[in-house]
Design a protein around this motif. Sequence first.
Motif, mmCIF file in Angstrom:
data_model
loop_
_atom_site.group_PDB
_atom_site.id
_atom_site.type_symbol
_atom_site.label_atom_id
_atom_site.label_comp_id
_atom_site.label_asym_id
_atom_site.label_seq_id
_atom_site.Cartn_x
_atom_site.Cartn_y
_atom_site.Cartn_z
ATOM 1 N N LEU A 194 0.879 -1.171 0.000
ATOM 2 C CA LEU A 194 0.000 0.000 0.000
ATOM 3 C C LEU A 194 0.917 1.222 0.000
ATOM 4 C CD1 LEU A 194 -2.813 1.266 0.195
ATOM 5 C CD2 LEU A 194 -2.637 1.100 2.691
ATOM 6 N N ILE A 195 0.960 1.926 -1.121
ATOM 7 C CA ILE A 195 1.928 3.012 -1.300
ATOM 8 C C ILE A 195 1.196 4.349 -1.389
ATOM 9 C CG2 ILE A 195 3.861 3.835 -2.688
ATOM 10 C CD1 ILE A 195 4.127 1.081 -3.896
ATOM 11 N N SER A 196 1.634 5.312 -0.582
ATOM 12 C CA SER A 196 1.055 6.655 -0.670
ATOM 13 C C SER A 196 1.626 7.362 -1.900
ATOM 14 C CB SER A 196 1.352 7.453 0.597
ATOM 15 O OG SER A 196 2.723 7.796 0.661
ATOM 16 N N GLU A 197 0.933 8.380 -2.361
ATOM 17 C CA GLU A 197 1.377 9.086 -3.574
ATOM 18 C C GLU A 197 2.761 9.698 -3.412
ATOM 19 O OE1 GLU A 197 -1.797 11.118 -6.197
ATOM 20 O OE2 GLU A 197 -2.578 11.303 -4.152
ATOM 21 N N SER A 198 3.002 10.341 -2.286
ATOM 22 C CA SER A 198 4.316 10.962 -2.076
ATOM 23 C C SER A 198 5.411 9.908 -1.994
ATOM 24 C CB SER A 198 4.304 11.810 -0.804
ATOM 25 O OG SER A 198 4.015 11.019 0.335
ATOM 26 N N ALA A 199 5.115 8.762 -1.390
ATOM 27 C CA ALA A 199 6.103 7.686 -1.287
ATOM 28 C C ALA A 199 6.422 7.124 -2.669
ATOM 29 C CB ALA A 199 5.581 6.582 -0.377
#
Length: 209
Positions: A194-199
């Motif tokens: 599960l990856i955040s946009e900034s990451a």
Amino acid sequence: MELSVYTIEGKDTGRKVTLDERVFGIQPHTQSVYLDIKRYLAHQRQGTHKTKERAEVARTTKKHHRQKGTGGARHGSLKSPIHRGGGTVFGPRPHDYVVRLNIKTIRLARRSALSAKAAENAITVVEDFTLEKPKTKDFLNILKNLQLADKKSLVIIGDKDNNVYLSSRNLEQSKVVIASELNTYQIMNAQNLLISESALGKIQDTLTK
């Protein structure tokens, strides 16, 4: 490859992000993945194991019995390894388990691991989020909304967030990591990312250098 961006409520935002083919679309190099995982696991070992050898055992050095006439073998110090309580022969000594890899191999391994997850459709992108306070129930609700509660998931966020980290700490099947600390072992050890946009942006910037 394009992926939809979801909210923490599990709703599609209508936006899409494009995964860089140089990071998420390569043919996985299994040997590099193996070497990087081996390096990571080796570095988890403290290397402080130690047993006492003959010279370090606190026992008398008096001769056990007379040299001749007993019908038995000759014996000297009770520190000998053949005696109960004697020193250990060839026991472990403190040393490190450092495995060195060049940066190109490490980055290839991480790109390979991410590409393998992308090929399995095991990546979900979520918009950047935070929590007002550390609360496991709130974090678990996010996973449930995104249908990841029953899966071994790795949550990758852009920057350090203590509330998110503390909220996930009690969940056995979920781990939170910031993008700059992501490693091959964590990627391969998870069922879903599960990856955040900034990451996502930071991962792609780092692995395309």
